[in-house]
Design a protein around this motif. Structure first.
Motif, PDB file in Angstrom:
ATOM      1  N   CYS A  30       0.566  -0.914   0.120  1.00 26.84           N
ATOM      2  CA  CYS A  30       0.185   0.422  -0.093  1.00 26.84           C
ATOM      3  C   CYS A  30       1.340   0.951  -0.322  1.00 26.84           C
ATOM      4  CB  CYS A  30      -1.204  -0.026   1.568  1.00 26.84           C
ATOM      5  SG  CYS A  30      -2.581   0.905   1.067  1.00 26.84           S
ATOM      6  N   GLY A  31       1.812   1.416  -0.980  1.00 31.38           N
ATOM      7  CA  GLY A  31       2.334   2.758  -1.524  1.00 31.38           C
ATOM      8  C   GLY A  31       1.928   3.544  -1.786  1.00 31.38           C
ATOM      9  N   LEU A  32       3.195   4.960  -1.162  1.00 35.37           N
ATOM     10  CA  LEU A  32       2.686   6.358  -2.012  1.00 35.37           C
ATOM     11  C   LEU A  32       3.065   6.386  -3.186  1.00 35.37           C
ATOM     12  CD1 LEU A  32       3.790   8.381   0.870  1.00 35.37           C
ATOM     13  CD2 LEU A  32       1.187   8.227   0.237  1.00 35.37           C
ATOM     14  N   PHE A  33       2.373   6.868  -3.810  1.00 38.71           N
ATOM     15  CA  PHE A  33       2.633   8.047  -5.224  1.00 38.71           C
ATOM     16  C   PHE A  33       3.644   9.361  -5.221  1.00 38.71           C
ATOM     17  CE2 PHE A  33      -1.475   5.276  -6.240  1.00 38.71           C
ATOM     18  CZ  PHE A  33      -0.869   5.195  -8.103  1.00 38.71           C
ATOM     19  N   VAL A  58      -1.125  -7.639   3.147  1.00 40.67           N
ATOM     20  CA  VAL A  58       0.425  -8.758   2.957  1.00 40.67           C
ATOM     21  C   VAL A  58       1.607  -6.806   2.039  1.00 40.67           C
ATOM     22  CG1 VAL A  58       1.942  -9.930   2.599  1.00 40.67           C
ATOM     23  CG2 VAL A  58      -0.234 -10.728   3.045  1.00 40.67           C
ATOM     24  N   LEU A  59       2.406  -7.163   3.238  1.00 36.38           N
ATOM     25  CA  LEU A  59       3.657  -5.952   3.031  1.00 36.38           C
ATOM     26  C   LEU A  59       4.837  -6.684   2.195  1.00 36.38           C
ATOM     27  CD1 LEU A  59       4.529  -3.137   2.633  1.00 36.38           C
ATOM     28  CD2 LEU A  59       4.891  -3.581   4.743  1.00 36.38           C
ATOM     29  N   SER A  60       4.710  -5.882   1.389  1.00 39.18           N
ATOM     30  CA  SER A  60       7.053  -6.908   0.370  1.00 39.18           C
ATOM     31  C   SER A  60       7.956  -6.568   1.581  1.00 39.18           C
ATOM     32  CB  SER A  60       6.872  -6.601  -0.345  1.00 39.18           C
ATOM     33  OG  SER A  60       7.378  -5.652  -0.721  1.00 39.18           O
ATOM     34  N   HIS A  61       7.961  -4.804   1.436  1.00 39.46           N
ATOM     35  CA  HIS A  61       9.106  -4.639   2.300  1.00 39.46           C
ATOM     36  C   HIS A  61       8.501  -3.055   2.473  1.00 39.46           C
ATOM     37  CE1 HIS A  61       9.429  -3.152  -1.985  1.00 39.46           C
ATOM     38  NE2 HIS A  61      10.924  -1.851  -1.407  1.00 39.46           N
ATOM     39  N   ALA A  62      10.171  -2.294   3.749  1.00 39.74           N
ATOM     40  CA  ALA A  62       9.892  -1.302   4.036  1.00 39.74           C
ATOM     41  C   ALA A  62       9.779   0.586   2.969  1.00 39.74           C
ATOM     42  CB  ALA A  62      10.348  -0.947   5.340  1.00 39.74           C
ATOM     43  N   HIS A  63      10.389   0.557   1.965  1.00 40.25           N
ATOM     44  CA  HIS A  63      10.133   0.955   1.219  1.00 40.25           C
ATOM     45  C   HIS A  63       8.762   2.457   1.197  1.00 40.25           C
ATOM     46  CE1 HIS A  63      14.011   0.272  -0.373  1.00 40.25           C
ATOM     47  NE2 HIS A  63      14.074   0.860  -0.027  1.00 40.25           N
ATOM     48  N   ILE A  64       8.866   3.060   1.352  1.00 45.40           N
ATOM     49  CA  ILE A  64       7.946   4.415   0.871  1.00 45.40           C
ATOM     50  C   ILE A  64       7.094   4.272  -0.226  1.00 45.40           C
ATOM     51  CG2 ILE A  64       7.207   6.622   1.088  1.00 45.40           C
ATOM     52  CD1 ILE A  64       7.456   5.975   4.121  1.00 45.40           C
ATOM     53  N   ASP A  65       7.406   3.290  -1.711  1.00 45.28           N
ATOM     54  CA  ASP A  65       7.011   3.763  -2.657  1.00 45.28           C
ATOM     55  C   ASP A  65       5.884   1.951  -2.395  1.00 45.28           C
ATOM     56  OD1 ASP A  65       9.341   2.330  -2.886  1.00 45.28           O
ATOM     57  OD2 ASP A  65       8.895   2.381  -4.753  1.00 45.28           O
ATOM     58  N   GLY A  68       4.196   3.730   2.255  1.00 46.10           N
ATOM     59  CA  GLY A  68       3.828   4.574   2.369  1.00 46.10           C
ATOM     60  C   GLY A  68       2.533   5.069   2.852  1.00 46.10           C
ATOM     61  N   ASN A  69       1.657   4.434   2.081  1.00 45.81           N
ATOM     62  CA  ASN A  69       0.025   4.705   2.349  1.00 45.81           C
ATOM     63  C   ASN A  69      -1.149   3.765   3.126  1.00 45.81           C
ATOM     64  OD1 ASN A  69      -1.795   7.268   2.264  1.00 45.81           O
ATOM     65  ND2 ASN A  69      -2.541   7.129   0.254  1.00 45.81           N
ATOM     66  N   PRO A  94      10.035   4.202  12.325  1.00 44.58           N
ATOM     67  CA  PRO A  94      10.803   5.701  11.829  1.00 44.58           C
ATOM     68  C   PRO A  94      10.155   6.327  10.620  1.00 44.58           C
ATOM     69  CG  PRO A  94      12.107   3.673  11.765  1.00 44.58           C
ATOM     70  CD  PRO A  94      10.749   3.176  12.508  1.00 44.58           C
ATOM     71  N   MET A  95       9.893   4.588   9.867  1.00 44.36           N
ATOM     72  CA  MET A  95       9.681   5.857   8.774  1.00 44.36           C
ATOM     73  C   MET A  95       8.514   6.054   8.059  1.00 44.36           C
ATOM     74  SD  MET A  95      11.541   2.847   5.723  1.00 44.36           S
ATOM     75  CE  MET A  95      11.186   3.883   4.098  1.00 44.36           C
ATOM     76  N   LEU A  96       6.886   5.901   8.727  1.00 43.59           N
ATOM     77  CA  LEU A  96       5.997   6.294   7.958  1.00 43.59           C
ATOM     78  C   LEU A  96       5.565   7.097   9.351  1.00 43.59           C
ATOM     79  CD1 LEU A  96       3.641   2.614   8.359  1.00 43.59           C
ATOM     80  CD2 LEU A  96       4.879   4.225   6.610  1.00 43.59           C
ATOM     81  N   ARG A  97       6.544   7.946  10.103  1.00 46.39           N
ATOM     82  CA  ARG A  97       6.269   8.883  11.284  1.00 46.39           C
ATOM     83  C   ARG A  97       7.160   9.982  10.247  1.00 46.39           C
ATOM     84  NH1 ARG A  97       5.934   7.551  17.073  1.00 46.39           N
ATOM     85  NH2 ARG A  97       5.890   5.491  17.402  1.00 46.39           N
TER      86      ARG A  97
END
Ligand SMILES: [Zn+2]
Length: 465
Positions: A30-33, A58-65, A68-69, A94-97
């Motif tokens: 569920c990434g950010l554009f 189900v989330l593959s990894h922490a990168h914001i794309d 991030g959403n 820390p990344m979502l904050r």
């Protein structure tokens, strides 16, 4: 069973894939554009499906794309579980904050302008409160241990070798007596990246969803990194300049630090202080330290045999404080400063660039992908004048580019991985690539024996599996 791609089609951001099985709904990522501001903002503010009808993510990894959403989903009423590896969960905190903080700060800036024009203030896309509400929804999993997601769907994570905690997701789906094995690469890494393990192979897939970020490009070999770095650093040291490295806080910064540590301890480069100047990078490095279960053999050996911290050495300084960051401007080189943001669009890196861009002794070392229209891209393209904080500066500093640090498989590595899966999947969806990259990769993949149904999905179209 149905699958709908709601992002990362015709581009690399906003990954969101909706899967419907036995009348229940789940999301893969569920990434950010990111990209053109207004367009991205509109997509990020409204989901094309009801968030409160999604049972889980189900989330593959922490990168914001990719992640991030998640707070936006929570803002709109999602209360289900978010399944991820433990390292991904710790990185997301820390990344979502930080992402929420950026949204709030951006809107503050915009609202000042709107107030002058007597326009109504805007709300941030989401707030730190939403990011905080997201964190308790996470459920942590180990690699290779299957877990139930929704009725009829069981998931297993395999190492994607892209960033700490990154996963290839395999789903075993059962509906109306039919069984199907579906694999989603997430972002696929490459062999021999520092610190993390190589991408794993998964077998027996009937459906594959694969990324294609570099579906038509080739990188330098990862093995060339130390030689290339040593050459550059020796040259800049000899002329007494500063080395400025714009880098993403997650992954890239830690990889560079571990390479520098090796170069110093083998005395291949002269001693000079190194500063990691990004509060997020400092927090993220702490998460790396807590997850040695994701390290490759080399990083583990260093940790176990020498009892040393792969991210710390005597010349290394982590800078949290703003004043300390500013003080670096008045210190003389040679020194190395690693700072965010990766594309030179915001953050402390801008101060360092402004202070060194006119110094012919300095080196700006580009180690990551620079998107169109960013300051980073202009530096890569060799512009003689660049604008920083609204002011034009003549560029006197040297600029060098090292693509070997890329955390994404290149064309040949992607092909080797997909054709190494055993019997070819009956169906392949090519996503997460700008149009030229995705099309070229889809064409290449179709030429391989047994890859008879390879397509780039249409955004928002539901495919029956
Ligand atoms: Zn990624």
């Amino acid at each position: 069973m149905k699958i709908t791609f709601w992002g990362a089609v015709g581009g690399t951001t906003g990954t969101r894939t909706l899967l419907e099985v036995r009348g229940r709904k789940m999301l893969l990522d569920c990434g950010l554009f990111q990209g053109r501001r207004e367009e991205a903002e509109a997509k990020n503010r409204r989901f094309p499906f009801a968030a409160d009808e999604v049972d889980c993510v189900v989330l593959s990894h922490a990168h914001i794309d990719h992640s991030g959403n998640l707070p936006g989903l929570v803002r709109d009423g999602f209360r289900g579980s978010i399944h991820a590896t433990r390292a991904t969960i710790d990185l997301c905190d820390p990344m979502l904050r930080d992402s929420a903080h950026i949204q709030e700060r951006d809107v503050e800036f915009v609202n000042k302008r709107r107030a002058r024009k007597k326009q109504k203030p805007k709300e941030p896309i989401y707030t730190e409160a939403h990011a905080e509400q997201t964190q308790p929804l996470f459920v942590g999993h180990d690699y290779h241990r299957p877990f139930d997601v929704i009725p009829g769907v069981r998931a297993t994570f395999f190492d994607a070798g892209h960033i700490l905690g990154s996963a290839i997701t395999v789903l075993e789906i059962e509906e109306g007596g039919r069984r199907l094995r579906l694999g989603f690469t997430g972002d696929l890494g490459r062999p021999d990246l520092p610190i993390i393990r190589d991408p794993e192979t998964v077998e027996g897939l009937e459906v594959l969803i694969t990324e294609s970020t570099y579906g038509n490009r080739l990188h330098e070999e990862t093995g060339e990194i130390p030689d290339l770095m040593a050459g550059l650093l020796n040259r800049v040291h000899a002329r007494g300049g500063k080395v400025i490295i714009p880098a993403f806080a997650v992954g890239r910064t830690q990889e560079i630090v571990s390479v520098l540590k090796d170069l110093f301890s083998s005395q291949r480069v002269p001693r000079m202080p190194v500063y990691v100047d990004s509060p997020l990078a400092v927090n993220v490095t702490d998460v790396f330290r807590r997850h040695p279960e994701c390290f490759d053999e080399d990083a583990l050996a260093l940790l176990n045999e020498e009892h040393t911290d792969p991210f710390g050495f005597r010349l290394m300084h982590y800078v949290r404080d703003v004043e300390e960051s500013k003080a670096l401007n008045t210190k003389d080189g040679p020194m190395i400063i690693i700072s965010a943001s990766g594309m030179c669009e915001a953050g402390r890196i801008l101060h360092h660039l402004r202070n060194n861009i006119e110094d012919p002794r300095a080196l700006i070392l580009v180690v990551g992908f620079m998107a169109e229209n960013t300051l980073g891209r202009k530096l890569v393209e060799g512009w003689d004048e660049v604008r920083i904080f609204g002011e034009e500066f003549p560029r006197q500093a040297e600029v060098a580019v090292l693509n070997a640090f890329s955390a994404h498989a290149d064309r040949n590595e992607l092909l080797a991985w997909t054709t190494g899966l055993g019997p070819p999947p009956q169906r392949c969806f090519v996503v997460h690539g700008e149009t030229d990259q995705a099309e070229a990769f889809a064409a290449r993949l179709s030429e391989q024996k047994g890859f008879d149904d390879v397509r780039i999905p249409e955004l928002g179209r539901a495919y029956t599996l």
